[in-house]
Design a protein around this motif. Structure first.
Motif, PDB file in Angstrom:
ATOM      1  N   PHE A  74      -0.697  -0.915   9.196  1.00 26.22           N
ATOM      2  CA  PHE A  74      -1.931  -0.194   8.827  1.00 26.22           C
ATOM      3  C   PHE A  74      -1.700   1.313   9.008  1.00 26.22           C
ATOM      4  O   PHE A  74      -2.018   2.120   8.132  1.00 26.22           O
ATOM      5  CB  PHE A  74      -3.107  -0.614   9.716  1.00 26.22           C
ATOM      6  CG  PHE A  74      -3.943  -1.746   9.168  1.00 26.22           C
ATOM      7  CD1 PHE A  74      -4.550  -1.658   7.930  1.00 26.22           C
ATOM      8  CD2 PHE A  74      -4.148  -2.903   9.920  1.00 26.22           C
ATOM      9  CE1 PHE A  74      -5.345  -2.704   7.439  1.00 26.22           C
ATOM     10  CE2 PHE A  74      -4.929  -3.944   9.438  1.00 26.22           C
ATOM     11  CZ  PHE A  74      -5.525  -3.844   8.197  1.00 26.22           C
ATOM     12  N   GLY A  75      -1.154   1.678  10.151  1.00 23.07           N
ATOM     13  CA  GLY A  75      -0.919   3.106  10.439  1.00 23.07           C
ATOM     14  C   GLY A  75       0.069   3.718   9.462  1.00 23.07           C
ATOM     15  O   GLY A  75      -0.157   4.805   8.916  1.00 23.07           O
ATOM     16  N   THR A  76       1.164   2.999   9.211  1.00 25.01           N
ATOM     17  CA  THR A  76       2.185   3.498   8.281  1.00 25.01           C
ATOM     18  C   THR A  76       1.602   3.657   6.879  1.00 25.01           C
ATOM     19  O   THR A  76       1.834   4.681   6.208  1.00 25.01           O
ATOM     20  CB  THR A  76       3.376   2.511   8.232  1.00 25.01           C
ATOM     21  OG1 THR A  76       3.913   2.407   9.553  1.00 25.01           O
ATOM     22  CG2 THR A  76       4.459   2.971   7.280  1.00 25.01           C
ATOM     23  N   ALA A  77       0.836   2.668   6.449  1.00 28.94           N
ATOM     24  CA  ALA A  77       0.232   2.730   5.108  1.00 28.94           C
ATOM     25  C   ALA A  77      -0.649   3.976   4.991  1.00 28.94           C
ATOM     26  O   ALA A  77      -0.610   4.685   3.977  1.00 28.94           O
ATOM     27  CB  ALA A  77      -0.584   1.467   4.843  1.00 28.94           C
ATOM     28  N   PHE A  78      -1.419   4.250   6.027  1.00 29.41           N
ATOM     29  CA  PHE A  78      -2.317   5.409   5.981  1.00 29.41           C
ATOM     30  C   PHE A  78      -1.514   6.709   5.984  1.00 29.41           C
ATOM     31  O   PHE A  78      -1.799   7.634   5.226  1.00 29.41           O
ATOM     32  CB  PHE A  78      -3.295   5.357   7.165  1.00 29.41           C
ATOM     33  CG  PHE A  78      -4.608   6.013   6.858  1.00 29.41           C
ATOM     34  CD1 PHE A  78      -5.531   5.383   6.026  1.00 29.41           C
ATOM     35  CD2 PHE A  78      -4.930   7.261   7.377  1.00 29.41           C
ATOM     36  CE1 PHE A  78      -6.745   5.988   5.722  1.00 29.41           C
ATOM     37  CE2 PHE A  78      -6.128   7.867   7.078  1.00 29.41           C
ATOM     38  CZ  PHE A  78      -7.048   7.232   6.254  1.00 29.41           C
ATOM     39  N   ASN A  79      -0.489   6.765   6.828  1.00 30.68           N
ATOM     40  CA  ASN A  79       0.396   7.942   6.861  1.00 30.68           C
ATOM     41  C   ASN A  79       1.071   8.167   5.510  1.00 30.68           C
ATOM     42  O   ASN A  79       1.195   9.297   5.055  1.00 30.68           O
ATOM     43  CB  ASN A  79       1.479   7.789   7.930  1.00 30.68           C
ATOM     44  CG  ASN A  79       0.961   7.917   9.351  1.00 30.68           C
ATOM     45  OD1 ASN A  79       1.513   7.326  10.271  1.00 30.68           O
ATOM     46  ND2 ASN A  79      -0.101   8.682   9.553  1.00 30.68           N
ATOM     47  N   LEU A  80       1.509   7.087   4.879  1.00 29.12           N
ATOM     48  CA  LEU A  80       2.202   7.218   3.594  1.00 29.12           C
ATOM     49  C   LEU A  80       1.290   7.778   2.500  1.00 29.12           C
ATOM     50  O   LEU A  80       1.761   8.325   1.516  1.00 29.12           O
ATOM     51  CB  LEU A  80       2.780   5.871   3.147  1.00 29.12           C
ATOM     52  CG  LEU A  80       4.033   5.402   3.892  1.00 29.12           C
ATOM     53  CD1 LEU A  80       4.354   3.949   3.544  1.00 29.12           C
ATOM     54  CD2 LEU A  80       5.231   6.297   3.574  1.00 29.12           C
ATOM     55  N   LEU A  81      -0.015   7.645   2.711  1.00 28.63           N
ATOM     56  CA  LEU A  81      -0.968   8.231   1.752  1.00 28.63           C
ATOM     57  C   LEU A  81      -1.385   9.639   2.196  1.00 28.63           C
ATOM     58  O   LEU A  81      -2.267  10.258   1.599  1.00 28.63           O
ATOM     59  CB  LEU A  81      -2.194   7.324   1.618  1.00 28.63           C
ATOM     60  CG  LEU A  81      -1.934   5.983   0.905  1.00 28.63           C
ATOM     61  CD1 LEU A  81      -3.116   5.029   1.090  1.00 28.63           C
ATOM     62  CD2 LEU A  81      -1.675   6.205  -0.581  1.00 28.63           C
ATOM     63  N   GLY A  82      -0.775  10.121   3.258  1.00 29.01           N
ATOM     64  CA  GLY A  82      -1.042  11.496   3.706  1.00 29.01           C
ATOM     65  C   GLY A  82      -2.121  11.624   4.759  1.00 29.01           C
ATOM     66  O   GLY A  82      -2.497  12.737   5.147  1.00 29.01           O
TER      67      GLY A  82
END
Ligand code: NCD
Length: 338
Positions: A63-71
């Protein structure tokens, strides 16, 4: 903007086939960012509240990585004892407060229904990251995304699928949510393998039967199963009334290469939501399967990032803006060859 914008994701019952296709279409478009061929800052300035009141590695981090990958940025709270819930604060109050600090919240909690209760107090969308033995909708979506990719590779679709679910079907929330999603498709065959005490809950059995699917219930792996997917699970020891009771079932459903060869087809895809219990007394998915090309467990975890990126983009209404905020990746990345 879509039907997802601004809404919670609490249960798989919210989804129909069109909605699932929409998630999968957006998930596909996330591949270049997850592979670090491009980056995007479409969620620049947005904050994810990642609240995990139960152990988690991949769901929380993906979840955290996905959000980071979207900036976007991620604020984490983990563990019941380090939050004010330990001081008697209600889920409603916690939600009212934390939703003031975030644009969206992902949450896991040991009690069934707790995430929906929390969502009632939240002023921002809440995504269920697992509520007790009840549901795990994002895992079910990433599992279905994986199933679709794996069987498409073999020239098939989800309609007509034959899946075996093995192990703790009583407390395993991932098989509950996945079964319900599969009820939206046609002519699915289910082979449910578990001890009677750990059988799939009756409401889900009824949903499978009402969908007109074929259902075989058995207590152990027998004969040669003509299945497309073998979905193995972990004994959910944390949900048993006592450790002794959990120990009774540990190791009952081992899968290794020789058991696989005996009961499955050479095309059968092996899945597991992970973590696999690799302790000698459990060894539910032996390391000797690691070289089996049909072992899809790490494809599942990679797909989890794509699906969660899609859910964030859809819920925050930016799914059509991702490329507009795209940039080049300027560092060396091994992932781009994934
Ligand atoms: C599952 C869960 O937490 O329900 N794990 C996960 O989210 N990938 C399955 C499990 O813990 O056995």
């Amino acid at each position: 903007m879509s039907e997802f914008t601004g809404n919670h994701i609490l249960t798989v019952n919210q989804f129909n086939r069109d909605a699932i296709e929409k998630v999968f279409d957006v998930a596909h478009t996330m591949q270049p960012y997850a592979r670090r061929q491009k980056r995007t800052t479409v969620l620049d300035g947005a904050i994810l509240g990642n609240l995990f009141f139960e152990p988690s590695t991949r769901t929380r981090v993906s979840f955290g990585t996905a959000f980071n990958l979207l900036g976007g940025e991620v604020r984490e709270t983990t563990g019941m004892s380090s939050s004010a819930l330990a001081k008697g604060e209600s889920l409603y109050d916690t939600a009212r407060v934390l939703s003031g600090y975030s644009d969206i919240i992902a949450m896991r909690h040991p009690a069934a229904g707790s995430v929906a209760e929390f969502a009632e107090g939240s002023r921002v969308p809440v995504i269920n990251g697992g509520d007790g033995a009840n549901e795990h909708p994002t895992q079910a979506l990433l599992d279905l995304f994986t199933i679709k990719r794996e069987v498409e590779y073999q020239g098939k679709g989800i309609d007509g699928l034959h899946i075996a679910m093995i192990g703790d079907l009583r407390y395993g929330r991932t098989v509950h949510s996945l079964s319900r999603l599969l009820c939206l498709y046609k002519n699915v065959r289910f082979t449910l393998v578990s001890p009677k005490e750990l059988a799939m809950p009756q409401p889900i059995i009824e949903a499978i039967e009402n969908a007109g699917h074929q259902l075989t219930v058995t207590e152990q792996l027998e004969g040669n199963l003509d299945v497309d997917i073998c979905y193995q699970t972990r004994i959910q020891e944390e949900r048993f009334p006592s450790q002794e009771e959990a120990n009774r079932y540990r190791g009952k459903f081992r899968l290794n290469q020789s058991i696989y060869t005996r009961h499955f087809q050479s095309r059968t895809v092996i899945m597991h939501p992970l973590p696999r219990d690799s302790r000698a007394e459990a060894n539910e998915l032996d390391n000797d399967l690691n070289l089996n090309p049909n072992l899809a467990i790490f494809r599942q975890t990679d797909n989890g990032v794509l699906v969660r990126m899609a859910l964030f983009a859809l819920t925050l209404g930016v799914e059509n803006l991702v490329t507009k905020y795209e940039r080049d990746v300027i560092w060396h990345s091994n992932k781009s060859s994934d």
